[in-house]
Enzyme design. Structure first.
Site: not given
Ligand code: IMP
Length: 198
Positions: A11, A16, A72, A153-154, A156, A182
């Site tokens: 990553s 992370k 992922d 983030f994302g 949340d 996670r």
């Molecule tokens: P990746 O696993 O890094 O490919 O990310 C997957 C996507 O899932 C992220 O960009 C977020 O949009 C969403 N995501 C994954 N985990 C979280 C979290 O803990 N909070 C909010 N969004 C999440």
């Protein structure tokens, strides 16, 4: 697992990398990142969290000959048949705009009485002997609207875990870690792979 004291996290995400470095250190395992080793980021071409995590972990393992971890993750909404799922990042477009992605979840849920959703995280651990192990963590909750809170983030701000009054974006990172997909996947991985190194 024995005889290995450097692992790789496939990553480039600084958050992370820091989190996993701190978890592995007490077990005498040092962590290198994809950025440290200048590893390419493979395209996520699989159709499951497990497949994409394994693809990233395997590619890093083949390039380095070291034990490699990759994760992922995403948001799966029941009434949307699990969407956005593995497409969670892609729903935010380029450049990433999670305001837009959260609005799309809300729009697609229009009128749905069931707002159940879950965050999913799969960690894949690939070993130089070709074997791969998967660890899946999930947290179930509900999509709230409008978005609440500025932390995290994302997605949340629109996710309220079951049994809680606050969204993930209204919690401290330690509170979220204790409940999150996670955190759970990491705990499973540590219990299975690392207890023997203590
Ligand atoms: P990746 O696993 O890094 O490919 O990310 C997957 C996507 O899932 C992220 O960009 C977020 O949009 C969403 N995501 C994954 N985990 C979280 C979290 O803990 N909070 C909010 N969004 C999440």
């Amino acid at each position: 697992m024995s005889g290995t004291d450097t692992w790789v996290l496939a990553s480039h995400n600084a958050g992370k990398i820091k989190e996993l470095t701190d978890i592995l250190a007490p077990f005498g395992v040092a962590l290198k990142s994809a950025a440290d080793l200048d590893l390419p980021e493979p395209e996520e071409t699989e159709s499951t969290f497990e497949g994409n995590a394994a693809l990233k972990a395997r590619a890093a393992c083949e390039a380095t000959g070291l034990v490699c971890l990759a994760d992922d993750s995403g948001l799966a909404v029941d009434a949307l048949d699990g969407a956005p799922g593995i497409y969670s990042a892609r729903w935010a477009g380029e450049p990433r705009d999670f305001g837009r992605a959260m609005q799309r979840v809300q729009d697609e849920l229009a009128g749905a009485s069931d707002r159940t959703a879950r965050f999913v995280c799969v960690i894949a651990l690939a070993r130089p002997d070709g074997s791969v192990s998967h660890y899946r963590g999930e947290v179930v909750g509900e999509i709230v609207w409008p978005p609440r809170g500025d932390a995290g983030f994302g997605y949340d701000p629109i996710f309220r875990p079951e049994g809680e009054d606050r969204s993930f974006a209204e919690m401290t990172s330690a509170e979220k870690r204790a409940l999150s997909h996670r955190g759970r996947a990491l705990d499973l991985m540590v219990r299975s792979e690392l207890r023997s190194l203590e």
